[in-house]
Design a protein around this motif. Structure first.
Motif, PDB file in Angstrom:
ATOM      1  N   GLU A 349       0.824  -1.128   0.286  1.00 25.03           N
ATOM      2  CA  GLU A 349       0.213   0.262  -0.011  1.00 25.03           C
ATOM      3  C   GLU A 349       0.327   1.603   0.512  1.00 25.03           C
ATOM      4  OE1 GLU A 349      -4.046  -0.051   2.025  1.00 25.03           O
ATOM      5  OE2 GLU A 349      -2.471   0.722   3.342  1.00 25.03           O
ATOM      6  N   MET A 350       1.642   1.334   1.185  1.00 29.09           N
ATOM      7  CA  MET A 350       2.856   2.431   1.318  1.00 29.09           C
ATOM      8  C   MET A 350       3.386   3.133  -0.392  1.00 29.09           C
ATOM      9  SD  MET A 350       5.733   2.549   3.400  1.00 29.09           S
ATOM     10  CE  MET A 350       5.091   2.098   4.975  1.00 29.09           C
ATOM     11  N   PHE A 351       3.677   1.440  -1.313  1.00 29.11           N
ATOM     12  CA  PHE A 351       4.763   1.468  -2.599  1.00 29.11           C
ATOM     13  C   PHE A 351       4.350   2.917  -3.582  1.00 29.11           C
ATOM     14  CE2 PHE A 351       6.134  -0.256  -6.495  1.00 29.11           C
ATOM     15  CZ  PHE A 351       7.339  -0.622  -6.164  1.00 29.11           C
ATOM     16  N   GLU A 352       2.942   3.484  -3.208  1.00 30.95           N
ATOM     17  CA  GLU A 352       2.798   3.934  -4.330  1.00 30.95           C
ATOM     18  C   GLU A 352       3.357   5.821  -3.611  1.00 30.95           C
ATOM     19  OE1 GLU A 352       0.430   4.451  -7.180  1.00 30.95           O
ATOM     20  OE2 GLU A 352       0.810   2.111  -7.417  1.00 30.95           O
ATOM     21  N   GLU A 353       3.041   5.534  -2.476  1.00 34.50           N
ATOM     22  CA  GLU A 353       2.990   7.145  -2.033  1.00 34.50           C
ATOM     23  C   GLU A 353       4.918   6.645  -2.308  1.00 34.50           C
ATOM     24  OE1 GLU A 353       1.394   8.692  -0.806  1.00 34.50           O
ATOM     25  OE2 GLU A 353       3.497  10.487   0.045  1.00 34.50           O
ATOM     26  N   ALA A 354       5.957   5.781  -2.397  1.00 34.05           N
ATOM     27  CA  ALA A 354       6.867   6.025  -2.451  1.00 34.05           C
ATOM     28  C   ALA A 354       7.244   6.451  -3.958  1.00 34.05           C
ATOM     29  CB  ALA A 354       8.333   4.243  -1.880  1.00 34.05           C
ATOM     30  N   LYS A 355       6.308   5.908  -4.849  1.00 27.55           N
ATOM     31  CA  LYS A 355       6.824   5.648  -5.710  1.00 27.55           C
ATOM     32  C   LYS A 355       6.693   7.314  -6.249  1.00 27.55           C
ATOM     33  CE  LYS A 355       4.423   3.234  -8.080  1.00 27.55           C
ATOM     34  NZ  LYS A 355       3.682   2.866  -9.473  1.00 27.55           N
ATOM     35  N   LYS A 356       6.600   8.178  -5.521  1.00 22.75           N
ATOM     36  CA  LYS A 356       5.946   9.990  -5.980  1.00 22.75           C
ATOM     37  C   LYS A 356       7.110  10.239  -4.964  1.00 22.75           C
ATOM     38  CE  LYS A 356       0.986   9.256  -5.204  1.00 22.75           C
ATOM     39  NZ  LYS A 356       0.348  10.206  -3.531  1.00 22.75           N
ATOM     40  N   ASN A 357       7.784   9.466  -4.667  1.00 23.01           N
ATOM     41  CA  ASN A 357       8.850  10.306  -3.898  1.00 23.01           C
ATOM     42  C   ASN A 357      10.584   9.793  -4.677  1.00 23.01           C
ATOM     43  OD1 ASN A 357       8.069  11.771  -1.522  1.00 23.01           O
ATOM     44  ND2 ASN A 357       6.178  10.867  -1.066  1.00 23.01           N
ATOM     45  N   LYS A 358       9.877   8.673  -5.258  1.00 27.53           N
ATOM     46  CA  LYS A 358      11.530   8.463  -6.259  1.00 27.53           C
ATOM     47  C   LYS A 358      12.202   7.719  -4.861  1.00 27.53           C
ATOM     48  CE  LYS A 358      10.694  11.459  -9.703  1.00 27.53           C
ATOM     49  NZ  LYS A 358      10.049  10.425 -10.660  1.00 27.53           N
ATOM     50  N   VAL A 359      11.367   6.721  -4.070  1.00 24.62           N
ATOM     51  CA  VAL A 359      12.791   5.491  -3.844  1.00 24.62           C
ATOM     52  C   VAL A 359      11.367   4.695  -4.147  1.00 24.62           C
ATOM     53  CG1 VAL A 359      11.488   5.826  -1.431  1.00 24.62           C
ATOM     54  CG2 VAL A 359      13.355   5.006  -2.089  1.00 24.62           C
ATOM     55  N   LEU A 360      12.486   3.450  -4.442  1.00 26.41           N
ATOM     56  CA  LEU A 360      12.016   2.310  -4.706  1.00 26.41           C
ATOM     57  C   LEU A 360      12.755   1.428  -4.046  1.00 26.41           C
ATOM     58  CD1 LEU A 360      11.763   1.213  -8.774  1.00 26.41           C
ATOM     59  CD2 LEU A 360      10.001   2.131  -6.881  1.00 26.41           C
ATOM     60  N   TYR A 361      11.555   0.157  -2.676  1.00 21.70           N
ATOM     61  CA  TYR A 361      11.944  -0.612  -2.463  1.00 21.70           C
ATOM     62  C   TYR A 361      11.155  -2.632  -2.825  1.00 21.70           C
ATOM     63  CZ  TYR A 361       7.332   0.215  -0.155  1.00 21.70           C
ATOM     64  OH  TYR A 361       6.682   0.507   0.356  1.00 21.70           O
ATOM     65  N   VAL A 362      10.889  -3.376  -2.200  1.00 18.03           N
ATOM     66  CA  VAL A 362      11.058  -4.347  -2.789  1.00 18.03           C
ATOM     67  C   VAL A 362       9.289  -5.029  -1.839  1.00 18.03           C
ATOM     68  CG1 VAL A 362      10.634  -6.847  -3.549  1.00 18.03           C
ATOM     69  CG2 VAL A 362      12.198  -5.423  -4.559  1.00 18.03           C
ATOM     70  N   PRO A 363       8.236  -4.183  -2.087  1.00 16.79           N
ATOM     71  CA  PRO A 363       6.976  -4.760  -0.406  1.00 16.79           C
ATOM     72  C   PRO A 363       7.667  -6.579  -0.168  1.00 16.79           C
ATOM     73  CG  PRO A 363       6.451  -3.976  -2.586  1.00 16.79           C
ATOM     74  CD  PRO A 363       7.805  -4.245  -3.016  1.00 16.79           C
ATOM     75  N   GLY A 364       7.656  -6.525   1.201  1.00 14.42           N
ATOM     76  CA  GLY A 364       7.811  -8.161   2.000  1.00 14.42           C
ATOM     77  C   GLY A 364       7.319  -9.263   1.056  1.00 14.42           C
ATOM     78  N   GLU A 365       5.581  -8.353   1.487  1.00 13.38           N
ATOM     79  CA  GLU A 365       4.436  -9.659   0.883  1.00 13.38           C
ATOM     80  C   GLU A 365       5.515 -10.472  -0.374  1.00 13.38           C
ATOM     81  OE1 GLU A 365       1.013  -6.968  -0.825  1.00 13.38           O
ATOM     82  OE2 GLU A 365       0.724  -9.017  -1.385  1.00 13.38           O
ATOM     83  N   ALA A 366       6.202  -9.904  -1.092  1.00 10.13           N
ATOM     84  CA  ALA A 366       6.812 -10.920  -2.413  1.00 10.13           C
ATOM     85  C   ALA A 366       7.929 -11.616  -1.872  1.00 10.13           C
ATOM     86  CB  ALA A 366       7.521  -9.977  -3.386  1.00 10.13           C
ATOM     87  N   PHE A 367       8.337 -12.106  -0.850  1.00  5.51           N
ATOM     88  CA  PHE A 367       8.577 -12.966  -0.337  1.00  5.51           C
ATOM     89  C   PHE A 367       7.622 -14.291   0.303  1.00  5.51           C
ATOM     90  CE2 PHE A 367      10.930  -9.918  -0.800  1.00  5.51           C
ATOM     91  CZ  PHE A 367      11.800 -10.219  -1.568  1.00  5.51           C
ATOM     92  N   TYR A 368       6.262 -14.302   0.471  1.00  5.10           N
ATOM     93  CA  TYR A 368       5.318 -15.519   1.062  1.00  5.10           C
ATOM     94  C   TYR A 368       4.782 -16.846   0.336  1.00  5.10           C
ATOM     95  CZ  TYR A 368       6.983 -12.576   5.473  1.00  5.10           C
ATOM     96  OH  TYR A 368       7.588 -11.777   6.355  1.00  5.10           O
TER      97      TYR A 368
END
Lengths: 411, 411
Positions: A349-368
């Protein structure tokens, strides 16, 4: 034509990798990305590899441009055996214990094909490297998801789950435990020697195999090396290595090391998968390893990674040290830090806000696999510069603040 | 540890390729081998490939040594689209219709994974290229084996079998027909245009896909080219091409061409199989195709193959023309001639005698799924010299004579 009707169960259930999809925005030059686990191309020995490539194509064309044995290039195997002896303290491996694969991903697929049926069980970490799950899933086994701690998989919970299988009369359907015991992907944590021994004891007691995936073991920048599970228990361990992190990923070379009986089976199955790994890339890696001590050469790279890891830990301390319920791992090697937020946070959910602020990570849910946790994120520190790390973590703090504000307004 | 207990159904049923096992004796220098379908390494453009390899490793290292997209290298796709247009008359293919695989073998595996379940049906030739079967078999489908004639698969028998499925109410489980319509492996025969159209009509009528495997199409040395099934019916056809026969096998590059909906599915599944095809070998093939008209360059090779094929046909006429019940195919391209003996002959049984007489072939039974025919053999004419072909067929006649004598004595 309606293709849907023709698709298999594998096709119907296959999902595109979230990571690949999310990171498509990473090409924006203003974006600071902590996303991919991709090594820095400036660390690839391109001049030497280029020279060797020309030479082996022109002079060894009967090998490098022709079909090769499914088992893999013997020159490469011998060179790798030397590396294992010298740097990993692994003795007693012969070429018959090795199969060269198209990256570790193919090794994972061969393991799935060779060991899993629809009624099989296997155990994986929670969180887990998703490439392994997407390979195993093709056979539709049942996954036991075992929580990961700061010192690797919780082997007590593993034993509890194994006992449940015993009680259900299904323990003979349990095939293997899959672990990345050193600098785990995504969490960066390592399993100490005592826990490795405990895991091996369980393997004997409950009669299972251990898949030891070790792409990052050579990327240790501090602390003492821990013996590999394979070196402690070669009979029950299938060790996976790759050249992607120590040399370069483009060659797509992985290596399975296991007992000859298992190896023969993997080899026969590989005939139906792709006949053989490209001969050119194998011989290129072989001639390179024969001429260079790659692990020695990696030292400056590891220094660099260490300092970037320290930069990230410092930035995290500075930006998130005062934020309640936020914690992170402190890896001694590898590429990743695992950042944990309070349970009500959803990093997707936080990822959209991160994109706006020009920083990227991998959301943890990708690893379950099934039991998803949403309050983590994976941060890779190897590619961005020190300044970008500092700035990126600052942006991340801003993102977290906006997210907290948004959530408290909406609740 | 007793590994047998841990093996999956795939592992338990996987069989080593007979061809690979039999041809291990081929290294004896006195042996004349008509065995492997391996191109002559002297036809590989090693000097040019060597130059390009050095250049792309040194200058394009950010691509060639790094992970690449699962979909494949766009430069390679564009170069191949040009080749398809110019030499195959195939228009309208875009990069989104293409997936680059680790040889055609991986393409076959992806097709099996994406389309077949345990209750699925597919149709293959009798005889058939066994690499396809070993890939499809991993999913445990049911095979309809359709007799091959001098003009390819018998489509009337195919229709009969499809009608049986209709009557059993199982036609919706029929997924595809697998064919090598041009210079089939093992028989060397081609399917004429009319029959291709008939097959396409059946595909519409019974709603199935056609897998058109075309490794040899570019190796035509006489007769008129026949339009590919894909060019006639792109919606229902999955076209497989490979660089193994036109450039060199060591690069392990195959290409799937199909509708975008199918392609997307194959791509997602490939993520779990090997992430991506090696970037270095793809870019090497791309830069080579951009600089050279490979099909034009192949002409001297095709002249050579043609003359060797003629040598073999002449030798067969000379040695076997008077032997009752012996016949052979007369291919206009490709690598193989299919030799048929009277039904009581068993070419696997004959193989020991052949080894003694220093001549090798592939016993026909290697090319059947369940309904095995034992009285054929596959002869490859591309590698031995003219003299060896003549001498090898003479030895084969001797072998056949000894075999006949042995059989009549023992009966």
């Amino acid at each position: 034509m309606d293709y849907e009707k023709k698709f298999s169960q594998v096709a119907k259930t296959a999902k595109a990798s979230i990571i690949r999809e999310l990171l498509k925005v990473a090409s924006d030059p203003e974006m600071i990305s902590f996303g991919g686990g991709v090594p820095d191309p400036e660390t690839f020995p391109r001049e030497e590899l280029g020279e060797i490539a020309a030479k082996i194509v022109k002079e060894e064309y009967k090998i490098t441009l022709q079909y090769g044995p499914t088992e893999g290039d013997n020159e490469l195997k011998k060179a790798y055996i030397n590396l294992l002896k010298k740097h990993e303290g692994i003795e007693g491996v012969s070429p018959e214990n090795m199969l060269v694969t198209v990256g570790s991903q193919e090794a994972l697929q061969l393991i799935g094909l060779a060991l899993l049926d629809e009624d099989s069980y296997c155990a994986v970490g929670k969180p887990v490297y998703l490439g392994a799950v997407s390979a195993f899933k093709q056979m539709f086994p049942k996954f036991l998801e075992i929580p990961l701690e700061d010192d690797g998989m919780n082997v007590d919970i593993l034993e509890e789950k194994l006992n449940e299988l015993v009680n259900k009369g299904e323990i003979d359907k349990f095939k293997f435990v899959y672990v990345v015991p050193t600098f785990q992907n995504p969490a960066g944590v390592s399993m100490p020697l005592e826990k490795r021994k405990k895991l091996i004891n369980l393997a004997h007691k409950y009669d299972f195999l251990i898949i030891e995936d070790d792409p990052y073991g050579a990327l240790r920048f501090e602390g003492e090396p821990i013996p590999s599970i394979y070196s402690l228990e070669p009979e029950r361990t299938i060790l996976l290595n790759t050249f992607s992190k120590i040399l370069c990923p483009g060659l797509r070379i992985g290596i399975i090391i296991a007992s000859t009986d298992l190896l023969r089976k993997f080899t026969i199955i590989k005939q139906g998968v792709d006949l053989c790994t490209p001969t050119l890339t194998q011989r290129l890696a072989a001639r390179y390893l024969q001429a260079h001590d790659r692990i020695e050469q990696l030292k400056p790279t590891l220094e660099l990674y260490k300092s970037k890891k320290d930069s990230m830990l410092n930035a995290l301390e500075e930006e998130f040290g005062d934020m309640q319920g936020v914690s992170w791992t402190r890896p001694e090697g590898g590429l990743f830090i695992w950042l944990t937020f309070p349970e009500w946070v959803d990093t997707m959910e936080m990822f959209e806000e991160a994109k706006k602020n020009k920083v990227l990570y991998v959301p943890g849910e990708a690893f379950y696999v099934n039991e998803v946790e949403k309050n983590h994120m994976r941060l890779s520190f190897c590619l961005p510069s020190h300044e970008e790390i500092k700035e990126g973590i600052r942006r991340l703090r801003k993102v977290a603040e906006s997210y907290v504000k948004m959530k408290s307004l909406s609740s």
